[in-house]
Scaffold this active site. Structure first.
Site, PDB file in Angstrom:
ATOM      1  N   LEU A  45       9.997  39.071 -23.278  1.00 38.05           N
ATOM      2  CA  LEU A  45      10.503  40.327 -23.842  1.00 38.05           C
ATOM      3  C   LEU A  45      10.236  41.519 -22.927  1.00 38.05           C
ATOM      4  O   LEU A  45       9.140  41.673 -22.396  1.00 38.05           O
ATOM      5  CB  LEU A  45       9.838  40.561 -25.206  1.00 38.05           C
ATOM      6  N   LEU A  46      11.265  42.299 -22.770  1.00 32.73           N
ATOM      7  CA  LEU A  46      11.172  43.576 -22.053  1.00 32.73           C
ATOM      8  C   LEU A  46      11.196  44.682 -23.093  1.00 32.73           C
ATOM      9  O   LEU A  46      11.963  44.605 -24.040  1.00 32.73           O
ATOM     10  CB  LEU A  46      12.371  43.682 -21.107  1.00 32.73           C
ATOM     11  N   ASN A  47      10.339  45.714 -22.909  1.00 29.79           N
ATOM     12  CA  ASN A  47      10.599  46.937 -23.671  1.00 29.79           C
ATOM     13  C   ASN A  47      10.548  48.145 -22.756  1.00 29.79           C
ATOM     14  O   ASN A  47      11.268  48.129 -21.739  1.00 29.79           O
ATOM     15  CB  ASN A  47       9.818  47.024 -24.994  1.00 29.79           C
ATOM     16  N   ASP A  48       9.795  49.169 -23.072  1.00 24.84           N
ATOM     17  CA  ASP A  48       9.938  50.465 -22.398  1.00 24.84           C
ATOM     18  C   ASP A  48       9.996  50.421 -20.874  1.00 24.84           C
ATOM     19  O   ASP A  48       9.207  49.716 -20.244  1.00 24.84           O
ATOM     20  CB  ASP A  48       8.740  51.367 -22.730  1.00 24.84           C
ATOM     21  N   GLN A  64       7.687  47.362 -19.681  1.00 20.27           N
ATOM     22  CA  GLN A  64       6.769  46.633 -20.549  1.00 20.27           C
ATOM     23  C   GLN A  64       7.254  45.192 -20.636  1.00 20.27           C
ATOM     24  O   GLN A  64       8.463  44.941 -20.784  1.00 20.27           O
ATOM     25  CB  GLN A  64       6.779  47.261 -21.953  1.00 20.27           C
ATOM     26  N   SER A 108       2.585  51.631 -22.262  1.00 16.60           N
ATOM     27  CA  SER A 108       3.479  52.455 -21.448  1.00 16.60           C
ATOM     28  C   SER A 108       2.775  53.613 -20.752  1.00 16.60           C
ATOM     29  O   SER A 108       1.749  54.114 -21.215  1.00 16.60           O
ATOM     30  CB  SER A 108       4.601  53.002 -22.323  1.00 16.60           C
ATOM     31  N   ARG A 168      -0.774  57.452 -27.234  1.00 22.59           N
ATOM     32  CA  ARG A 168      -0.345  56.621 -26.099  1.00 22.59           C
ATOM     33  C   ARG A 168       0.826  57.217 -25.317  1.00 22.59           C
ATOM     34  O   ARG A 168       1.413  58.213 -25.703  1.00 22.59           O
ATOM     35  CB  ARG A 168       0.035  55.217 -26.587  1.00 22.59           C
ATOM     36  N   ASP A 169       1.154  56.521 -24.219  1.00 25.18           N
ATOM     37  CA  ASP A 169       2.345  56.759 -23.397  1.00 25.18           C
ATOM     38  C   ASP A 169       2.281  58.067 -22.605  1.00 25.18           C
ATOM     39  O   ASP A 169       3.172  58.927 -22.711  1.00 25.18           O
ATOM     40  CB  ASP A 169       3.627  56.727 -24.261  1.00 25.18           C
ATOM     41  N   GLU A 223       6.307  58.591 -30.096  1.00 27.21           N
ATOM     42  CA  GLU A 223       5.989  57.746 -28.948  1.00 27.21           C
ATOM     43  C   GLU A 223       6.710  58.273 -27.705  1.00 27.21           C
ATOM     44  O   GLU A 223       7.684  59.010 -27.793  1.00 27.21           O
ATOM     45  CB  GLU A 223       6.457  56.307 -29.204  1.00 27.21           C
TER      46      GLU A 223
HETATM   47  C1  FRU Z   1       7.312  51.965 -27.541  1.00 25.45           C
HETATM   48  C2  FRU Z   1       5.901  51.409 -27.498  1.00 25.45           C
HETATM   49  C3  FRU Z   1       4.952  52.373 -26.847  1.00 25.45           C
HETATM   50  C4  FRU Z   1       3.858  51.469 -26.365  1.00 25.45           C
HETATM   51  C5  FRU Z   1       4.625  50.246 -25.943  1.00 25.45           C
HETATM   52  C6  FRU Z   1       3.913  48.943 -26.163  1.00 25.45           C
HETATM   53  O1  FRU Z   1       8.281  50.990 -27.609  1.00 25.45           O
HETATM   54  O2  FRU Z   1       5.477  51.062 -28.801  1.00 25.45           O
HETATM   55  O3  FRU Z   1       4.522  53.407 -27.697  1.00 25.45           O
HETATM   56  O4  FRU Z   1       3.132  52.023 -25.308  1.00 25.45           O
HETATM   57  O5  FRU Z   1       5.818  50.250 -26.687  1.00 25.45           O
HETATM   58  O6  FRU Z   1       4.649  47.886 -25.643  1.00 25.45           O
END
Ligand code: FRU
Length: 492
Positions: A45-48, A64, A108, A168-169, A223
């Site tokens: 899985l890819l996210n941010d 991510q 992130s 975070r972030d 976020e």
């Molecule tokens: C947003 C988030 C961020 C966090 C990251 C974790 O999609 O929830 O707030 O740092 O993803 O993967």
């Protein structure tokens, strides 16, 4: 979908046998939904998007990453470099959850330059024995050979008083001679906020306070913040969670948007207009911006959302990043246009000029699964205009324009298997000006619609059949004079 146990979700990628990783990568390679010009995960899985920067003549783009399946497990940063933001060289995991403070995920964060070196500030996610979350902000230096030297302890050890562990972030930016970190937070009353820290040596970070906006009750967590000045305007972007739908607005599970105005840094207050979504489609979240080689402000988002299941989950992979967009402000409004460098991917140009009317016309020899389509609306006397893309006997993705209401709709009810749970199967937005142009990027399993030269963007994942390649046009009644320009697109 099978349930993942906690142990499985927090399994370390480094400890997984090679053949298992190979099998996961093979599933991606064999997928009918594999993208060709978007960054997508090699497995899992890819996210941010994370750590975006133009540094020493190269772009650095990370994301991510949970390598082992389509769930939000132990997160790494997967890294790419690029010369042009179109072709990317993969480097694998660059930041790993290998210290006490990021034991449960390198979350992130952003990239910045200090003393001619590249650094990342990111959130260390740690869980204690009772599974309580501890969030701290960490700094890592990227050495010339791409090895990482993490600072020995967090530069921001815990949330400031009055805020929860949803902290975070960090996005680092430089203003005058100081460095600032803007961080997503939740106050103890469970309202989303952003807070600011300042540093001159990047080791010591001083809490400055909360950034005051008019949005005092706007979701329970904000976020992935970002702040920058563009063409004389201050822009604060963030992703509020817990905002109620309001007509055509805020229909996705979480939002990604911005406020625009003037920031008073001394008083930490922002005078601003309403919160606007950055994208009016279905799948857009956690965007981050950076300055490119030409000095333009470029934005990349995650083409997905948390807490939603996608059809590729069954194949053990999920999501991709959006194409990069150039931001500008024109007449006080934010515009987003695809980066020009994407033109490199074009081949086989085809054009057509003609009238659309109530009899559906299939464009011949037009078809495809990966293409860019520009539709210029030269005259429009139709009540409603329809464009069907990725259409087959069974499937079709519909773009609809209602002339009187000036309303653009993206309808994926017939697009194939759908992400769940998602509210509704169409998204709409009222345009500021009558429809004059659509610039559409289609990849194997996505659509990004840029409208009226940067006025709006609508992004969605779609999962049509392999034979869903047709392009059709028609009207409800009346006619429109249209010019189509289509390019096939090569692999990025
Ligand atoms: C947003 C988030 C961020 C966090 C990251 C974790 O999609 O929830 O707030 O740092 O993803 O993967």
């Amino acid at each position: 979908m099978r349930e993942w146990t906690r142990d499985e979700r927090y399994q370390r990628f480094e400890e997984v046998p090679q053949d298992k990783l190979e099998a996961l990568r093979a599933q991606v390679q064999q997928s009918n939904y594999k993208q060709i010009f978007h960054i997508q995960p090699e497995s899992g899985l890819l996210n941010d998007p994370n750590g975006l920067i133009y540094f020493n003549g190269e772009y650095h783009v990370s994301h991510q990453w949970f390598p082992l399946g389509a769930v939000h497990g132990l997160k790494y940063w997967y890294n790419y470099t690029s010369k042009d933001l179109v072709h990317f060289e993969p480097h694998g995991p660059i930041l790993k959850p290998d210290t006490k403070n990021d034991s449960h995920g390198v979350y992130s964060g952003s990239a910045f330059e200090y003393d001619n070196h590249l650094y990342y500030m990111y959130t260390g996610n740690a869980r204690d024995e009772s599974w309580q979350r501890h969030s701290s902000q960490l700094i890592a230096k990227v050495n010339q050979d791409k090895t990482i030297s993490k600072f020995p302890k967090p530069v921001i050890g815990q949330p400031p008083e009055g805020y929860t562990e949803h902290f975070r972030d960090p996005k680092v930016f430089k203003k005058d001679d100081a460095y600032y970190a803007i961080i997503g937070a939740q106050n103890v009353h469970k309202s989303g906020r952003v807070v600011l820290y300042q540093s001159t040596d990047i080791v010591h970070w001083q809490f400055m306070g909360e950034l005051e906006t008019k949005l005092t009750e706007f979701g329970y967590m904000w976020e992935c913040p970002d702040y920058f000045n563009l063409d004389g305007f201050d822009i604060l972007m963030f992703c509020p969670q817990g905002v109620e739908p309001d007509g055509d607005k805020f229909n996705n599970i979480y939002q990604a948007g911005y406020i625009i105005g003037q920031l008073d840094v001394d008083n930490l207050a922002m005078n601003h207009a309403d919160f606007n979504e950055l994208d009016n489609g279905f799948d857009f979240y956690a965007p981050q911006s950076f300055v490119d080689a030409q000095g333009q402000r470029v934005l990349i988002g995650w083409m997905g959302l948390p807490d939603v299941n996608y059809p590729t989950d069954e194949e053990n992979w999920a999501h991709c990043l959006t194409i990069p967009r150039v931001l500008s402000i024109e007449d006080g409004k934010l515009k987003q246009r695809p980066i020009k460098a994407l033109k490199q991917l074009r081949f086989n140009e085809e054009t057509a000029l003609g009238y659309a009317n109530k009899f559906t016309r299939q464009l011949h020899p037009y078809d495809g699964k990966q293409y860019e389509l520009i539709i210029d609306v030269l005259e429009n006397d139709a009540t409603e205009l329809y464009f069907e893309l990725r259409s087959s006997r069974q499937h079709s993705t519909l773009i609809k324009y209602n002339t009187r209401e000036q309303k653009l709709t993206l309808d994926r009810s017939e697009s194939g298997p759908l992400p769940t749970p998602v509210e509704g199967t169409s998204r709409s937005t009222i345009l500021d000006t009558p429809l004059s142009q659509l610039q559409i990027f289609i990849d194997t399993s996505s659509i990004e619609v840029f409208c009226n030269d940067g006025e709006r963007v609508m992004t969605a994942r779609i999962f049509p059949d392999e034979d869903a390649t047709g392009i059709k046009t028609s009207t409800e009644s009346g006619q429109a004079y249209l010019k189509f320009t289509k390019y096939e697109l090569k692999e990025g």
